[in-house]
Design a protein around this motif. Sequence first.
Motif, mmCIF file in Angstrom:
data_model
loop_
_atom_site.group_PDB
_atom_site.id
_atom_site.type_symbol
_atom_site.label_atom_id
_atom_site.label_comp_id
_atom_site.label_asym_id
_atom_site.label_seq_id
_atom_site.Cartn_x
_atom_site.Cartn_y
_atom_site.Cartn_z
ATOM 1 N N SER A 79 0.798 -1.288 0.006
ATOM 2 C CA SER A 79 -0.030 -0.127 -0.034
ATOM 3 C C SER A 79 0.986 1.211 0.051
ATOM 4 O O SER A 79 0.465 2.225 -0.388
ATOM 5 N N ASN A 80 2.157 1.246 0.412
ATOM 6 C CA ASN A 80 3.002 2.371 0.142
ATOM 7 C C ASN A 80 3.902 2.695 -1.011
ATOM 8 O O ASN A 80 4.699 3.432 -1.100
ATOM 9 N N VAL A 81 3.540 1.596 -1.789
ATOM 10 C CA VAL A 81 4.542 1.493 -3.176
ATOM 11 C C VAL A 81 3.646 2.533 -4.012
ATOM 12 O O VAL A 81 2.326 2.486 -4.304
ATOM 13 N N SER A 82 4.352 3.698 -4.537
ATOM 14 C CA SER A 82 3.702 4.621 -5.506
ATOM 15 C C SER A 82 3.965 4.275 -6.982
ATOM 16 O O SER A 82 4.987 3.599 -7.179
ATOM 17 N N GLY A 83 3.375 4.545 -7.756
ATOM 18 C CA GLY A 83 3.254 4.290 -8.964
ATOM 19 C C GLY A 83 3.148 3.068 -9.644
ATOM 20 O O GLY A 83 3.509 2.529 -10.741
ATOM 21 N N LYS A 84 2.540 2.294 -8.916
ATOM 22 C CA LYS A 84 2.271 1.006 -9.177
ATOM 23 C C LYS A 84 0.930 0.683 -10.035
ATOM 24 O O LYS A 84 0.146 1.798 -9.905
ATOM 25 N N PRO A 85 0.686 -0.403 -10.836
ATOM 26 C CA PRO A 85 -0.211 -0.715 -11.682
ATOM 27 C C PRO A 85 -1.859 -0.635 -10.750
ATOM 28 O O PRO A 85 -1.609 -0.978 -9.543
ATOM 29 N N SER A 86 -2.933 -0.158 -11.287
ATOM 30 C CA SER A 86 -3.885 -0.357 -10.540
ATOM 31 C C SER A 86 -4.405 -1.576 -10.422
ATOM 32 O O SER A 86 -5.257 -1.848 -9.443
ATOM 33 N N SER A 87 -4.012 -2.515 -11.239
ATOM 34 C CA SER A 87 -4.582 -4.098 -10.793
ATOM 35 C C SER A 87 -3.259 -4.800 -11.093
ATOM 36 O O SER A 87 -2.336 -4.289 -11.884
ATOM 37 N N PHE A 88 -3.175 -5.959 -10.592
ATOM 38 C CA PHE A 88 -2.027 -6.873 -10.724
ATOM 39 C C PHE A 88 -2.634 -8.225 -11.335
ATOM 40 O O PHE A 88 -3.447 -8.632 -10.464
ATOM 41 N N THR A 89 -1.911 -8.760 -12.023
ATOM 42 C CA THR A 89 -0.948 -8.334 -12.988
ATOM 43 C C THR A 89 -1.586 -7.138 -14.037
ATOM 44 O O THR A 89 -2.914 -7.241 -14.200
ATOM 45 N N PRO A 90 -0.850 -6.322 -14.575
ATOM 46 C CA PRO A 90 -1.415 -5.346 -15.411
ATOM 47 C C PRO A 90 -2.261 -5.543 -16.219
ATOM 48 O O PRO A 90 -2.293 -6.475 -17.013
ATOM 49 N N SER A 91 -3.408 -4.824 -16.668
ATOM 50 C CA SER A 91 -4.477 -5.060 -17.668
ATOM 51 C C SER A 91 -3.743 -5.165 -19.019
ATOM 52 O O SER A 91 -2.621 -4.436 -19.204
ATOM 53 N N SER A 92 -4.231 -6.043 -19.924
ATOM 54 C CA SER A 92 -3.726 -6.036 -20.997
ATOM 55 C C SER A 92 -3.863 -4.692 -22.060
ATOM 56 O O SER A 92 -4.824 -3.762 -21.608
ATOM 57 N N HIS A 93 -3.239 -4.541 -23.031
ATOM 58 C CA HIS A 93 -3.096 -3.206 -23.843
ATOM 59 C C HIS A 93 -2.622 -3.536 -25.112
ATOM 60 O O HIS A 93 -1.965 -4.588 -25.297
ATOM 61 N N THR A 94 -2.930 -2.570 -26.047
ATOM 62 C CA THR A 94 -2.234 -2.940 -27.571
ATOM 63 C C THR A 94 -1.511 -1.616 -27.904
ATOM 64 O O THR A 94 -1.810 -0.375 -27.345
ATOM 65 N N HIS A 95 -0.792 -1.809 -28.688
ATOM 66 C CA HIS A 95 0.039 -0.338 -29.389
ATOM 67 C C HIS A 95 -0.048 -0.830 -30.905
ATOM 68 O O HIS A 95 -0.035 -1.861 -31.529
ATOM 69 N N THR A 96 -0.291 0.309 -31.625
ATOM 70 C CA THR A 96 -0.362 0.318 -32.984
ATOM 71 C C THR A 96 1.225 0.287 -33.648
ATOM 72 O O THR A 96 2.029 0.685 -32.714
ATOM 73 N N LYS A 97 1.361 0.146 -34.957
ATOM 74 C CA LYS A 97 2.681 -0.162 -35.330
ATOM 75 C C LYS A 97 3.341 1.220 -35.180
ATOM 76 O O LYS A 97 4.810 1.250 -34.720
ATOM 77 N N VAL A 98 2.864 2.312 -35.442
ATOM 78 C CA VAL A 98 3.423 3.745 -35.513
ATOM 79 C C VAL A 98 3.841 4.201 -34.029
ATOM 80 O O VAL A 98 4.672 4.893 -33.730
ATOM 81 N N GLN A 99 3.236 3.306 -32.906
ATOM 82 C CA GLN A 99 3.544 3.730 -31.738
ATOM 83 C C GLN A 99 4.714 2.786 -31.199
ATOM 84 O O GLN A 99 5.519 2.990 -30.008
ATOM 85 N N ILE A 100 5.409 1.929 -31.821
ATOM 86 C CA ILE A 100 6.626 1.170 -31.420
ATOM 87 C C ILE A 100 7.769 1.845 -32.219
ATOM 88 O O ILE A 100 7.727 1.894 -33.465
ATOM 89 N N THR A 101 8.729 2.304 -31.218
ATOM 90 C CA THR A 101 9.746 3.360 -31.863
ATOM 91 C C THR A 101 10.787 2.579 -32.518
ATOM 92 O O THR A 101 11.440 2.964 -33.445
ATOM 93 N N ASP A 102 11.099 1.252 -32.017
ATOM 94 C CA ASP A 102 11.965 0.440 -32.681
ATOM 95 C C ASP A 102 11.281 -0.618 -33.822
ATOM 96 O O ASP A 102 12.015 -1.872 -33.974
ATOM 97 N N PHE A 103 10.328 -0.311 -34.302
ATOM 98 C CA PHE A 103 9.778 -1.522 -35.300
ATOM 99 C C PHE A 103 10.686 -1.467 -36.443
ATOM 100 O O PHE A 103 11.073 -0.584 -37.071
ATOM 101 N N PRO A 104 11.010 -2.761 -36.864
ATOM 102 C CA PRO A 104 11.754 -2.930 -38.173
ATOM 103 C C PRO A 104 11.166 -2.191 -39.468
ATOM 104 O O PRO A 104 9.918 -2.543 -39.308
ATOM 105 N N THR A 105 12.116 -1.672 -40.221
ATOM 106 C CA THR A 105 11.364 -1.241 -41.466
ATOM 107 C C THR A 105 11.107 -2.297 -42.292
ATOM 108 O O THR A 105 10.458 -2.309 -43.369
ATOM 109 N N SER A 106 11.831 -3.568 -42.172
ATOM 110 C CA SER A 106 11.619 -4.773 -43.050
ATOM 111 C C SER A 106 11.915 -5.940 -42.206
ATOM 112 O O SER A 106 12.643 -6.026 -41.271
ATOM 113 N N LEU A 107 11.098 -7.156 -42.628
ATOM 114 C CA LEU A 107 11.171 -8.292 -41.909
ATOM 115 C C LEU A 107 11.671 -9.323 -42.905
ATOM 116 O O LEU A 107 11.441 -9.484 -44.037
ATOM 117 N N PRO A 108 12.826 -10.357 -42.325
ATOM 118 C CA PRO A 108 13.021 -11.367 -43.183
ATOM 119 C C PRO A 108 12.232 -12.177 -43.700
ATOM 120 O O PRO A 108 11.132 -12.587 -42.892
#
Length: 140
Positions: A79-108
């Motif tokens: 209860s004294n830990v700050s900045g923790k997720p509101s639920s444990f395990t953290p809720s699932s989430h998604t990211h679009t391709k443009v939000q991924i900064t190290d997404f490769p420009t091409s894949l083998p």
Amino acid sequence: MPRKVLIQIRRGLEKDIGTLAVGELGYCTDTQKLYVGTSSGNVLLVAAQTVGDMLKSIYDTNNDGIVDRASQADAVAWSNVSGKPSSFTPSSHTHTKVQITDFPTSLPANGGNADTVDGKHANEFLQKGTATTWNDLKGV
């Protein structure tokens, strides 16, 4: 022959102890702290353990502002830990391709998907009855 010397220690409430002279000791009757005066101001020598103070000289020996010996720290209540997720395990989430900064420009690729080997689908080999091993599927 040893001399008998009376050492006087300034004492009083911590807020009233003031700046001590170089080498002068000051004892705080309210916080049970002992200070010594230096050319740069008062330096804490001892803090009563009942007060809960940590001495920097013990817990930050390299003077980097971080406690060196964390193994001696008490456990922290969840209860004294700050900045923790509101639920444990953290809720699932998604990211679009443009939000991924190290997404490769091409894949083998080999011209297909996981069911494809060297451009031929595994079913082609299995339907013909010619594949019995992985190497057969690869055409080796």
